[in-house]
Design an enzyme around this catalytic site. Structure first.
Site, PDB file in Angstrom:
ATOM      1  N   ASP A  10      -7.913 -32.606  29.463  1.00 48.46           N
ATOM      2  CA  ASP A  10      -6.582 -32.131  29.079  1.00 48.46           C
ATOM      3  C   ASP A  10      -5.742 -32.122  30.347  1.00 48.46           C
ATOM      4  OD1 ASP A  10      -4.461 -30.968  27.578  1.00 48.46           O
ATOM      5  OD2 ASP A  10      -5.012 -28.982  28.293  1.00 48.46           O
ATOM      6  N   SER A  11      -4.436 -31.929  30.162  1.00 45.02           N
ATOM      7  CA  SER A  11      -3.571 -31.801  31.335  1.00 45.02           C
ATOM      8  C   SER A  11      -3.806 -30.460  32.031  1.00 45.02           C
ATOM      9  CB  SER A  11      -2.110 -31.893  30.903  1.00 45.02           C
ATOM     10  OG  SER A  11      -1.814 -30.815  30.038  1.00 45.02           O
ATOM     11  N   TYR A  42       2.177 -32.533  31.329  1.00 40.36           N
ATOM     12  CA  TYR A  42       2.333 -33.964  31.074  1.00 40.36           C
ATOM     13  C   TYR A  42       3.528 -34.211  30.141  1.00 40.36           C
ATOM     14  CZ  TYR A  42      -2.437 -35.405  32.679  1.00 40.36           C
ATOM     15  OH  TYR A  42      -3.562 -35.693  33.401  1.00 40.36           O
ATOM     16  N   GLY A  43       3.797 -33.213  29.294  1.00 41.94           N
ATOM     17  CA  GLY A  43       4.681 -33.420  28.147  1.00 41.94           C
ATOM     18  C   GLY A  43       6.124 -33.737  28.464  1.00 41.94           C
ATOM     19  N   CYS A  73      -5.832 -33.210  24.271  1.00 44.77           N
ATOM     20  CA  CYS A  73      -4.427 -33.066  24.659  1.00 44.77           C
ATOM     21  C   CYS A  73      -3.626 -33.921  23.682  1.00 44.77           C
ATOM     22  CB  CYS A  73      -4.256 -33.578  26.088  1.00 44.77           C
ATOM     23  SG  CYS A  73      -2.546 -33.640  26.649  1.00 44.77           S
ATOM     24  N   ASN A  74      -2.702 -33.290  22.980  1.00 43.46           N
ATOM     25  CA  ASN A  74      -1.897 -34.048  22.004  1.00 43.46           C
ATOM     26  C   ASN A  74      -1.023 -35.090  22.693  1.00 43.46           C
ATOM     27  OD1 ASN A  74      -1.923 -32.452  19.134  1.00 43.46           O
ATOM     28  ND2 ASN A  74      -2.344 -31.112  20.857  1.00 43.46           N
ATOM     29  N   THR A  75      -0.461 -34.698  23.844  1.00 43.05           N
ATOM     30  CA  THR A  75       0.439 -35.592  24.558  1.00 43.05           C
ATOM     31  C   THR A  75      -0.308 -36.865  24.975  1.00 43.05           C
ATOM     32  OG1 THR A  75       1.536 -33.608  25.396  1.00 43.05           O
ATOM     33  CG2 THR A  75       2.010 -35.674  26.533  1.00 43.05           C
ATOM     34  N   GLU A 152      -0.262 -21.878  31.264  1.00 42.74           N
ATOM     35  CA  GLU A 152      -0.890 -22.255  32.533  1.00 42.74           C
ATOM     36  C   GLU A 152      -0.803 -21.128  33.564  1.00 42.74           C
ATOM     37  OE1 GLU A 152      -2.589 -25.089  33.853  1.00 42.74           O
ATOM     38  OE2 GLU A 152      -2.782 -25.669  31.755  1.00 42.74           O
ATOM     39  N   CYS A 184      -0.075 -28.917  20.297  1.00 38.13           N
ATOM     40  CA  CYS A 184      -0.344 -28.941  21.736  1.00 38.13           C
ATOM     41  C   CYS A 184      -1.529 -28.012  21.919  1.00 38.13           C
ATOM     42  CB  CYS A 184       0.864 -28.440  22.526  1.00 38.13           C
ATOM     43  SG  CYS A 184       0.510 -28.156  24.285  1.00 38.13           S
ATOM     44  N   THR A 185      -2.545 -28.461  22.631  1.00 37.66           N
ATOM     45  CA  THR A 185      -3.762 -27.654  22.703  1.00 37.66           C
ATOM     46  C   THR A 185      -3.562 -26.365  23.506  1.00 37.66           C
ATOM     47  OG1 THR A 185      -4.516 -29.080  24.516  1.00 37.66           O
ATOM     48  CG2 THR A 185      -5.385 -29.530  22.303  1.00 37.66           C
ATOM     49  N   HIS A 186      -2.452 -26.271  24.229  1.00 32.90           N
ATOM     50  CA  HIS A 186      -2.145 -25.004  24.904  1.00 32.90           C
ATOM     51  C   HIS A 186      -1.661 -23.929  23.914  1.00 32.90           C
ATOM     52  CE1 HIS A 186      -2.196 -27.411  28.599  1.00 32.90           C
ATOM     53  NE2 HIS A 186      -2.051 -26.308  29.320  1.00 32.90           N
TER      54      HIS A 186
HETATM   55  N1  DGL Z   1      -2.178 -29.561  26.189  1.00 33.39           N
HETATM   56  C1  DGL Z   1      -1.323 -30.663  26.106  1.00 33.39           C
HETATM   57  C2  DGL Z   1      -1.055 -31.113  24.698  1.00 33.39           C
HETATM   58  O1  DGL Z   1      -1.876 -30.862  23.841  1.00 33.39           O
HETATM   59  C3  DGL Z   1      -0.085 -30.764  26.869  1.00 33.39           C
HETATM   60  C4  DGL Z   1       0.526 -29.921  27.765  1.00 33.39           C
HETATM   61  C5  DGL Z   1       1.364 -30.644  28.794  1.00 33.39           C
HETATM   62  O2  DGL Z   1       0.758 -31.021  29.786  1.00 33.39           O
HETATM   63  O3  DGL Z   1       2.569 -30.812  28.593  1.00 33.39           O
HETATM   64  O4  DGL Z   1      -0.068 -31.735  24.428  1.00 33.39           O
END
Ligand code: DGL
Length: 276
Positions: A10-11, A42-43, A73-75, A152, A184-186
């Site tokens: 993941d990011s 990352y997003g 990570c969805n992104t 984060e 988003c997994t966060h």
């Molecule tokens: N956890 C990541 C996701 O599922 C992204 C968070 C990010 O880095 O923007 O999209």
């Protein structure tokens, strides 16, 4: 090969929501986790940069001889899943199709909200995945770029969270959705605030549970389930602050985890699973 770890990336810390479900559903599997917190989020980045970071992390996991890759990570899933499946000769799983599937199962009025990063929302990946299975689903996608940094920084319990969440979700106030994909997994780490704002009539979808089910199915189908009787030795690596990562990890996973700092851009080859 079947006794090698599952590689999860993941990011940042968001992928731990998937780890928690892998532990619950597949407690004998071993995990090698890489969280690229140094480059998170990352997003908000262009697709080319997301791909560059993601493939560097995935290449590293493959060099460590993982038996499967999970892009938690969805992104990164939105930008890289198809390419990654062409690039590697081990199974590669993402989190978007499982999340879409869970939402279709949950909705009764066929109106589904989607929240995610700018990159995930602008990729249109969720509406595409939903409509591939069910063309009648109406979607309401909204980018929530402020959520990832709250998670984060470990600020999910702070007083400023609820107003930020309420403001970010205001577009849903008259959207009449009954299901909201946490794309988003966060975001599952903010589920309590999101649930408070959306109210009890909206089901929140955390794709981790369905993703772990996919992992389980692929492992069984390809006869890749771990057979070693020894306790799994999980390894957690982050390119960011290992102490901060371990704190968030312990809170979310409910048990202490040992986290080492490792940045694949500084030294892609020098990781030693035994020595860290
Ligand atoms: N956890 C990541 C996701 O599922 C992204 C968070 C990010 O880095 O923007 O999209």
């Amino acid at each position: 090969m079947r006794n090698q770890p599952i590689g999860v990336m993941d990011s940042g810390v968001g992928g731990l929501t998937v780890v928690s479900e892998i532990w619950r559903q597949l407690p004998r599997e071993e995990i090698l986790f890489y969280g690229d917190s140094a480059r998170c989020p990352y997003g908000d980045r262009p697709a080319a940069e997301i791909a560059e970071f993601t493939f560097r992390a995935l290449d590293f996991l493959v060099e460590q001889r993982v038996k499967m890759l999970v892009i938690a990570c969805n992104t990164a899933t939105a930008v890289c899943l198809d390419w990654a499946r062409e690039r590697y000769d081990i199974p590669v799983l993402g989190v978007i199709a499982p999340g879409a599937r869970a939402a279709i199962a949950a909705t009764t009025n066929q109106r589904v909200g989607i929240i995610g990063t700018h990159a995930t929302i602008s990729s249109n990946s969720y509406p595409r995945a939903l409509h591939l299975t069910h063309r009648g689903i109406a979607t309401v996608p909204v980018a929530c770029p402020r959520f990832v940094s709250i998670v984060e920084q470990g600020l999910t319990a702070s007083a400023e969270v609820l107003p930020v969440v309420a403001d970010s979700l205001r577009e849903f106030s008259d959207a009449n959705i009954d299901t909201l994909i946490l794309g988003c997994t966060h975001y599952p780490l903010l589920a309590s605030a999101i649930g408070q704002v959306m109210g009890p009539s909206v089901t929140l979808i955390n794709s981790a549970e369905e993703t772990a089910r996919d992992i389980s199915f692929v492992l069984a189908d390809q006869q890749m389930t771990r057979t070693h009787m020894t306790e799994p030795n999980h390894v957690f690596l982050t390119s960011g602050d290992a102490g901060a990562f371990a704190d968030i990890g312990a809170r979310w996973l409910g048990r202490a985890i040992a986290v080492s700092r490792h940045d694949v851009w500084e030294c892609g080859e020098c990781f030693d699973a035994a020595g860290g």
